[in-house]
Design a protein around this motif. Structure first.
Motif, PDB file in Angstrom:
ATOM      1  N   VAL A 197     -17.586 -24.116  -5.959  1.00  0.00           N
ATOM      2  CA  VAL A 197     -16.507 -23.360  -5.327  1.00  0.00           C
ATOM      3  C   VAL A 197     -15.462 -24.373  -4.880  1.00  0.00           C
ATOM      4  O   VAL A 197     -15.761 -25.284  -4.094  1.00  0.00           O
ATOM      5  N   LEU A 198     -14.245 -24.251  -5.387  1.00  0.00           N
ATOM      6  CA  LEU A 198     -13.158 -25.138  -5.007  1.00  0.00           C
ATOM      7  C   LEU A 198     -12.468 -24.622  -3.746  1.00  0.00           C
ATOM      8  O   LEU A 198     -12.288 -23.414  -3.578  1.00  0.00           O
ATOM      9  N   ILE A 199     -12.081 -25.560  -2.860  1.00  0.00           N
ATOM     10  CA  ILE A 199     -11.402 -25.202  -1.617  1.00  0.00           C
ATOM     11  C   ILE A 199     -10.163 -26.076  -1.492  1.00  0.00           C
ATOM     12  O   ILE A 199     -10.268 -27.305  -1.438  1.00  0.00           O
ATOM     13  N   THR A 200      -8.992 -25.471  -1.465  1.00  0.00           N
ATOM     14  CA  THR A 200      -7.775 -26.250  -1.286  1.00  0.00           C
ATOM     15  C   THR A 200      -7.782 -26.904   0.099  1.00  0.00           C
ATOM     16  O   THR A 200      -8.388 -26.389   1.030  1.00  0.00           O
ATOM     17  N   PRO A 201      -7.116 -28.060   0.249  1.00  0.00           N
ATOM     18  CA  PRO A 201      -7.198 -28.796   1.521  1.00  0.00           C
ATOM     19  C   PRO A 201      -6.620 -28.010   2.690  1.00  0.00           C
ATOM     20  O   PRO A 201      -5.626 -27.280   2.541  1.00  0.00           O
ATOM     21  N   ALA A 202      -7.252 -28.151   3.844  1.00  0.00           N
ATOM     22  CA  ALA A 202      -6.769 -27.472   5.051  1.00  0.00           C
ATOM     23  C   ALA A 202      -5.376 -27.978   5.411  1.00  0.00           C
ATOM     24  O   ALA A 202      -5.076 -29.168   5.284  1.00  0.00           O
ATOM     25  N   ALA A 203      -4.536 -27.078   5.875  1.00  0.00           N
ATOM     26  CA  ALA A 203      -3.158 -27.438   6.231  1.00  0.00           C
ATOM     27  C   ALA A 203      -3.135 -28.362   7.441  1.00  0.00           C
ATOM     28  O   ALA A 203      -3.987 -28.281   8.324  1.00  0.00           O
ATOM     29  N   ARG A 204      -2.145 -29.233   7.463  1.00  0.00           N
ATOM     30  CA  ARG A 204      -1.895 -30.048   8.646  1.00  0.00           C
ATOM     31  C   ARG A 204      -1.032 -29.265   9.633  1.00  0.00           C
ATOM     32  O   ARG A 204      -0.157 -28.500   9.236  1.00  0.00           O
TER      33      ARG A 204
END
Length: 363
Positions: free
Chosen positions: A129-136
């Motif tokens: 499962v791919l997870i895009t990076p959490a926003a800053r």
């Protein structure tokens, strides 16, 4: 008879599947000595359903490249078995162009290396499962900046091409930050008044829990049978943050510790370095910022919603103020009033460096 009983007991015992996490500091686990810092991976167990165990292999500072080069993906592969899940979240450190051991090009290396994680999981009967990076939590002139754009797009393209489930944490965590707003979102991150910490990347305990909730909500959103609790993004938005300190103490900070690379403000051109002095101070309503405009950078043409002062420290620029255009240089102070229109363009080979002072507009 004993063998029969043992076999029956073994058959009746629930089979535990595992959720492995490959990621960076935003997902990593932290000990009490690092409190209040926490990663969403260490909070995810509380959002899973029964019979599932979270094994968090995320480590601070790692990119898709360095995680593999250090043998960490191989360590996960040695444990993976059919029915397990591998959550994959990278991007923060892949963008560190100055470090060849971590940097990945978002159009080539990054998706190629992500494919290694996907293939590793599938070859062992596990689900990637791919997870895009959490926003800053990085605002500029009241706009939340997107610092992961090309990496998020590259991961989305890979997920679509390879038919890999994707949790778009970049999108959902951006919405979560905007829901709370620039000031009220700070307690979810490592903004620690009095300690000189102004960190909009890493989470406090409350922030890590909320982002773990967003991971669960995103997973449920793409798979109704996902092994996580039935929560929605709205449930995650409602999770409380610790109260902010009413008035932070006096503090001394150095600009080298707070420098942030940003694009030109107000949809301007080029890149700048911003120094957001005292951005973590509470009970203080004055914005005091230094900004260095690299060659070619601009502040885009816009209409003010507040009074604002620029003071030129060094370099030269071209100022457009309403219907007038003039050059400005060291020692020039510019007062732009609420409702006036202005833009600023760096000139020449030397950086244009200014101080900016204003009071935020109440929302």
């Amino acid at each position: 008879m004993l063998l029969t009983v043992a076999a029956s007991a073994s058959a009746a015992a629930p089979v535990t599947h595992r959720i492995f996490i490959a990621g960076d500091s935003t997902a990593a686990a932290y000990g009490p000595e690092r409190a209040p810092q926490a990663g969403w991976g260490q909070k995810l167990q509380a959002w899973t359903t029964g019979g599932w165990e979270v094994r968090n292999h995320a480590v601070g500072g790692r990119s898709t490249r360095s995680f593999i080069d250090e043998g960490r993906l191989d360590a996960i592969a040695a444990e993976l078995r059919a029915g397990d899940v591998l959550l994959i979240q990278f991007g923060h450190n892949d963008a560190k162009r100055e470090d060849a051991s971590r940097y990945t090009d978002p159009d080539s290396d990054y998706p190629r290396l992500l494919q290694r994680y996907v293939d590793t999981a599938r070859s062992r009967g596990a689900t990637p499962v791919l997870i895009t990076p959490a926003a800053r939590m990085l605002y500029d002139f009241r706009s939340l900046l997107d610092t992961h754009g090309r990496y998020t797009l590259a991961m989305q393209a890979l997920a679509a091409r390879e038919k890999v489930p994707l949790i778009d944490l970049d999108r959902s965590s951006s919405a979560w930050i905007r829901h709370h707003g620039e000031q009220d979102a700070k307690p979810f991150f490592m903004f620690v008044p009095g300690q000189g910490k102004s960190d909009g990347t890493h989470f406090s305990e409350a922030g890590a829990d909320a982002v773990a909730c967003l991971v669960a909500a995103g997973w449920r959103g793409i798979d109704a049978a996902a092994p996580v609790k039935a929560v929605t993004a709205a449930d995650c938005h409602a999770l409380p943050a610790p109260p902010a300190t009413p008035v932070s103490p006096s503090v001394v900070v150095n600009e080298r510790d707070i420098a942030i690379e940003q694009p030109g403000p107000h949809d301007g051109l080029g890149t700048t370095t911003a120094y957001p002095f005292f951005s973590d101070a509470t009970g203080f309503d004055l914005v005091f910022r230094k900004r260095a405009f690299h060659p070619g950078a601009t502040i885009g043409d816009h209409v003010n919603d507040k009074d604002e002062i620029y003071y030129v420290l060094s370099g030269r620029g071209r100022l457009t103020l309403n219907d007038t255009v003039r050059e400005v240089g060291p020692g020039d102070a510019i007062l732009t009033r609420n409702g006036d229109r202005h833009a600023l363009e760096q000139l020449g080979d030397e950086e244009l460096v200014i101080f900016i002072v204003y009071r935020p507009v109440a929302r």
